[in-house]
Design a protein around this motif. Structure first.
Motif, PDB file in Angstrom:
ATOM      1  N   GLU A 230      37.363  44.427  50.531  1.00 40.63           N
ATOM      2  CA  GLU A 230      36.665  43.208  51.110  1.00 40.63           C
ATOM      3  C   GLU A 230      35.648  42.372  51.378  1.00 40.63           C
ATOM      4  O   GLU A 230      34.662  41.834  51.441  1.00 40.63           O
ATOM      5  CB  GLU A 230      37.851  42.461  52.735  1.00 40.63           C
ATOM      6  CG  GLU A 230      39.428  42.501  52.022  1.00 40.63           C
ATOM      7  CD  GLU A 230      40.044  42.121  53.444  1.00 40.63           C
ATOM      8  OE1 GLU A 230      39.361  42.138  53.979  1.00 40.63           O
ATOM      9  OE2 GLU A 230      41.288  42.455  53.213  1.00 40.63           O
ATOM     10  N   ALA A 231      34.921  43.519  51.604  1.00 41.91           N
ATOM     11  CA  ALA A 231      32.728  43.774  52.095  1.00 41.91           C
ATOM     12  C   ALA A 231      32.918  43.057  50.723  1.00 41.91           C
ATOM     13  O   ALA A 231      31.423  42.340  50.807  1.00 41.91           O
ATOM     14  CB  ALA A 231      32.568  45.013  52.987  1.00 41.91           C
ATOM     15  N   GLU A 232      32.741  43.195  49.931  1.00 38.62           N
ATOM     16  CA  GLU A 232      31.850  43.113  48.246  1.00 38.62           C
ATOM     17  C   GLU A 232      33.104  42.744  47.263  1.00 38.62           C
ATOM     18  O   GLU A 232      32.597  41.782  46.439  1.00 38.62           O
ATOM     19  CB  GLU A 232      32.174  44.508  47.584  1.00 38.62           C
ATOM     20  CG  GLU A 232      31.492  46.203  48.341  1.00 38.62           C
ATOM     21  CD  GLU A 232      31.666  47.797  47.982  1.00 38.62           C
ATOM     22  OE1 GLU A 232      31.268  48.313  48.162  1.00 38.62           O
ATOM     23  OE2 GLU A 232      31.738  47.056  46.557  1.00 38.62           O
TER      24      GLU A 232
ATOM     25  N   GLY B 118      42.499  36.280  44.844  1.00 36.36           N
ATOM     26  CA  GLY B 118      42.064  35.052  44.078  1.00 36.36           C
ATOM     27  C   GLY B 118      42.104  34.545  43.155  1.00 36.36           C
ATOM     28  O   GLY B 118      43.624  33.654  43.549  1.00 36.36           O
ATOM     29  N   LEU B 119      41.864  35.359  41.592  1.00 33.49           N
ATOM     30  CA  LEU B 119      42.717  34.912  40.486  1.00 33.49           C
ATOM     31  C   LEU B 119      44.174  35.641  40.965  1.00 33.49           C
ATOM     32  O   LEU B 119      45.430  34.471  40.217  1.00 33.49           O
ATOM     33  CB  LEU B 119      42.385  35.877  39.427  1.00 33.49           C
ATOM     34  CG  LEU B 119      42.655  35.445  38.688  1.00 33.49           C
ATOM     35  CD1 LEU B 119      42.641  34.407  37.596  1.00 33.49           C
ATOM     36  CD2 LEU B 119      42.118  36.386  37.432  1.00 33.49           C
ATOM     37  N   GLN B 120      45.218  36.714  41.203  1.00 34.21           N
ATOM     38  CA  GLN B 120      46.221  36.688  42.301  1.00 34.21           C
ATOM     39  C   GLN B 120      47.144  35.137  42.187  1.00 34.21           C
ATOM     40  O   GLN B 120      48.448  35.589  41.619  1.00 34.21           O
ATOM     41  CB  GLN B 120      46.083  38.215  42.525  1.00 34.21           C
ATOM     42  CG  GLN B 120      47.794  38.573  42.798  1.00 34.21           C
ATOM     43  CD  GLN B 120      47.715  39.817  43.449  1.00 34.21           C
ATOM     44  OE1 GLN B 120      46.902  40.221  43.701  1.00 34.21           O
ATOM     45  NE2 GLN B 120      48.742  40.292  42.981  1.00 34.21           N
TER      46      GLN B 120
ATOM     47  N   MET C  96      52.199  35.649  45.400  1.00 33.78           N
ATOM     48  CA  MET C  96      51.344  34.710  45.784  1.00 33.78           C
ATOM     49  C   MET C  96      51.240  35.365  47.563  1.00 33.78           C
ATOM     50  O   MET C  96      49.802  35.646  47.637  1.00 33.78           O
ATOM     51  CB  MET C  96      52.093  33.620  45.893  1.00 33.78           C
ATOM     52  CG  MET C  96      51.796  32.640  44.940  1.00 33.78           C
ATOM     53  SD  MET C  96      52.757  30.813  45.139  1.00 33.78           S
ATOM     54  CE  MET C  96      51.131  29.848  46.497  1.00 33.78           C
ATOM     55  N   ALA C  97      51.999  35.894  48.667  1.00 36.18           N
ATOM     56  CA  ALA C  97      52.177  36.080  49.848  1.00 36.18           C
ATOM     57  C   ALA C  97      51.813  37.758  49.324  1.00 36.18           C
ATOM     58  O   ALA C  97      50.638  38.470  50.367  1.00 36.18           O
ATOM     59  CB  ALA C  97      53.290  36.972  50.344  1.00 36.18           C
ATOM     60  N   GLU C  98      51.120  38.301  48.046  1.00 40.39           N
ATOM     61  CA  GLU C  98      50.783  39.782  48.334  1.00 40.39           C
ATOM     62  C   GLU C  98      49.446  39.397  47.908  1.00 40.39           C
ATOM     63  O   GLU C  98      48.259  40.060  48.747  1.00 40.39           O
ATOM     64  CB  GLU C  98      52.179  40.490  47.505  1.00 40.39           C
ATOM     65  CG  GLU C  98      50.705  42.343  46.737  1.00 40.39           C
ATOM     66  CD  GLU C  98      51.741  43.114  45.246  1.00 40.39           C
ATOM     67  OE1 GLU C  98      51.190  43.721  45.552  1.00 40.39           O
ATOM     68  OE2 GLU C  98      51.595  41.948  44.675  1.00 40.39           O
TER      69      GLU C  98
ATOM     70  N   GLY D  52      43.963  39.677  50.579  1.00 35.33           N
ATOM     71  CA  GLY D  52      42.523  38.907  51.066  1.00 35.33           C
ATOM     72  C   GLY D  52      42.248  37.239  50.514  1.00 35.33           C
ATOM     73  O   GLY D  52      40.738  37.180  50.577  1.00 35.33           O
ATOM     74  N   ALA D  53      42.977  36.844  50.069  1.00 35.19           N
ATOM     75  CA  ALA D  53      42.823  35.787  49.012  1.00 35.19           C
ATOM     76  C   ALA D  53      42.242  35.178  49.751  1.00 35.19           C
ATOM     77  O   ALA D  53      43.004  34.614  50.480  1.00 35.19           O
ATOM     78  CB  ALA D  53      44.023  36.043  47.626  1.00 35.19           C
TER      79      ALA D  53
END
Length: 676
Positions: free
Chosen positions: A487-489, A505-507, A520-522, A527-528
């Motif tokens: 997440e930091a990168e 985000g693409l997922q 979507m929940a995954e 962190g999407a």
């Protein structure tokens, strides 16, 4: 009544015939005048026109004579009948008066003995009243001599009171304004609620709607004495009693009412469970009434029949009656309170038995479930050696739930199996770009083609899926050895950081188009950003992709998780624009209910209403105009934040029902377009 009936009959029947005859006479008179004028204007050298005008004049005169005779006849009939009808009515009126007064005389003659007896009873009542007055005066003088300094000790409360009021009395209430003023109000605990009134005849103001959701505690950190606080999930109310004994009595009354409310609701639920049929849990019950589908035990049964939902998602307690609508899970009462404390950006809690459920929200709950969510949020529980808390362990539950949903410690960020990222990137981009180009080239008046029927089917919840188990013809996944970017990168501006790291985000973007809620929940758990914009696809968002995918429940899931309903792509089109272009009536209704701005225009200067009018989509035009009219009415009347007119709410409720339970009825626009 007799005169009124006869005169009304005279006006409705006879006068109506006269008026009809008069209209015909005036019409034929005008036609005759026109024929005379036309006949006079014809030139003598135009023999053909002369003959035509003469024939028309002759026919018109003949018709005029017949109509005039009928008109004169109606006048004579009306004049002759008018005298007889009025006289007949007056005579009937006099006979009615005669009968009325005669019957009144006979009735009062019969009441004579009773009236004499009533007079004797009245005399006795006067004597008794004088006696009671003397007794009350004696009691009054006796009471004045007593000491009321210890009167507070006689306070009592009764949870089984016949009128439903457990306790009532005056309390000081601290206002929520900036001045924090204290006002004395009449408070009462009744029907599982804490309410107060300014005056006796005023409608009660509800402080706490459901006492089961609140707590009560002493307040010793303020200057005023005898204060206590009633705290609910949404607000806090500071109250002050007149003495310490009164404060203790009120606190005990509130606590007892809370315990009683839990017991009563539990008994009601058990009775309803015994009476309910298991078949009501099916999503195919299309003949159920609207209220039964949306509220109470029907919603409870429909949600609890989903795998894993029969027990609390976090502690495993059986028969949960609360739910987190953005996560799609069921919870027990204690865990639901902890979820409320996390904030609505993490969990939105709602009761399965006390709250009203919109059809799209109920369908969302049925698409996910405890098993699906726990496979994501508890993927590493066993590996980490963490034990799930047991019912009753409040502190352990709080720590576990915070670690699970806020810190996401148990989400396995490296256990996603997918196809090679480069292949996925090419295929996703190609498919989405083709659909985007088809939409951008589609004029507002062009027909919208539905997907081939051979490749589409509907599941039990009425949501369309492709024939390969709910997924479009897109690549499935990235390789099992690929790792998510930490997440930091993570950078939202790029679709892929390298060939091994898939942007969450693409997922989410892709799963929204596929109508795949578990995926979507995954993605959200990894962190999407729910408002992630694909820079390679005109900055389209997952919500816009859900519109293109055609799924109502997918849109609802994104909105419940904080999706911006007004975020637009580079063409200036938001979700409402795309739903209008595609003719997705159910999605248009959903976006309008969720606050979509229908005045926004795209790069061509067109708002959704303009697009719908050009496309001749009557259903969407109706919804947009109703929403606009309701918005104007609320602004003119100063009702900001209010839902609006009841008719408007009923129409939108009907469209929501149809979109969720009978979506084929809203496909009229697409079906009609395909014919051409």
């Amino acid at each position: 009544i007799s005169i009124k009936a006869q005169l009304q009959n005279f006006v409705k029947e006879d006068l109506r015939k006269f008026k009809d005859a008069k209209k015909q006479f005036e019409k034929v008179s005008e036609e005759k005048e026109n024929a005379l004028v036309k006949n006079a204007q014809v030139q003598r050298n135009k023999q053909h026109e002369v003959e035509e005008a003469t024939n028309i004049l002759t026919a018109t005169r003949k018709c005029f004579r017949h109509i005039a005779l009928d008109y004169v006849l109606q006048i004579n009939v009306l004049q002759s009948k008018r005298r007889s009808e009025i006289l007949k009515s007056m005579l009937s009126f006099m006979y009615a008066h005669l009968a009325f007064f005669h019957q009144g005389y006979d009735l009062f003659s019969e009441l004579g003995p009773y009236m004499k007896d009533l007079g004797a009873q009245l005399d006795r009542l006067v004597v008794d009243a004088a006696k009671e007055k003397r007794e009350m005066e004696q009691k009054h003088s006796t009471i004045q001599q007593k000491d009321f300094s210890s009167d507070d000790s006689k306070l009592e409360y009764n949870v089984d009171a016949a009128n439903g009021i457990v306790m009532e009395g005056y309390l000081f209430k601290r206002a929520s304004n900036a001045f924090k003023t204290w006002n004395r109000r009449w408070f009462s605990i009744q029907n599982n609620q804490l309410v107060y009134q300014k005056k006796f005849k005023d409608n009660p103001t509800v402080v706490v709607e459901d006492l089961r959701l609140c707590t009560v505690k002493h307040c010793e950190d303020i200057e005023r004495r005898f204060c206590f606080e009633v705290v609910s999930p949404t607000k806090s109310c500071m109250l002050q009693a007149d003495s310490e004994k009164l404060r203790q009595a009120w606190i005990k009354a509130v606590q007892t009412s809370i315990a009683t409310a839990y017991r009563e609701k539990g008994d009601e639920s058990e009775k309803l469970d015994k009476k309910s049929s298991p078949s009501t849990g099916s999503l195919d019950s299309g003949n159920e009434s609207k209220d039964k589908l949306l509220k109470g035990e029907s919603a409870l049964q429909r949600v609890q029949c989903i795998p894993g939902n029969a027990s609390c998602c976090d502690c495993g307690l059986a028969d949960p009656r609360w739910a987190s609508i953005n996560l799609g899970i069921t919870l027990c009462i204690e865990c639901s309170g902890i979820h409320r404390s996390l904030g609505v950006h993490f969990s939105k809690v709602r009761s399965l038995t006390l709250d009203t459920w919109e059809p799209e929200l109920l369908k969302l709950m049925c698409e996910l479930g405890n098993d699906v969510i726990n496979r994501v949020y508890e993927a590493k529980v066993e590996k980490m050696g963490v034990k799930k808390p047991q019912p009753g362990q409040r502190q352990e539950k709080e720590a576990y739930i915070k670690a699970k949903y806020v810190e996401r410690k148990f989400v396995d960020k490296y256990a996603i199996s997918s196809s090679p990222p480069e292949q996925e990137k090419r295929m996703v981009s190609k498919s989405c770009e083709e659909k985007r180009l088809s939409i951008s080239k589609l004029g507002p008046g062009d027909p919208v083609r539905a997907p081939p029927q051979s490749s589409v089917k509907s599941n039990d919840s009425g949501i369309q899926q492709s024939s390969d188990d709910g997924r479009e013809s897109l690549p499935s996944t990235v390789s099992a050895n690929s790792l998510y970017e930490p997440e930091a990168e993570r950078q939202d501006s790029s679709v892929f950081l390298d060939s091994k790291h898939l942007n969450p985000g693409l997922q989410l973007y892709r799963a929204s188009y596929e109508k795949n809620l578990p995926k979507m929940a995954e993605a959200l758990a990894h962190g999407a950003d729910v408002n992630w914009a694909n820079s390679e696809e005109n900055k389209a968002t997952p919500l816009i992709q859900a519109v293109l995918g055609g799924s109502l429940v997918t849109c609802e899931f994104l909105l419940q998780n904080g999706a911006n309903v007004n975020q637009r792509d580079v063409q200036g089109r938001g979700p409402l624009h795309h739903a209008t272009v595609l003719g997705h009536t159910g999605q248009v209704c959903l976006f309008l209910k969720r606050g979509a701005n229908q005045h926004a225009t795209d790069e061509e200067g067109k708002d959704p209403l303009t697009i719908a009018v050009e496309a001749a989509n009557a259903d969407i035009v109706t919804l947009l105009r109703l929403a606009r009219m309701n918005e104007e009415m609320r602004e003119s009347e100063g009702l900001y934040g209010q839902p609006g007119d009841e008719t408007y709410q009923d129409i939108f409720r009907d469209f929501s029902q149809m979109a969720s339970n009978n979506p084929e009825k809203l496909n009229r626009f697409q079906q009609d377009s395909q014919k051409f």
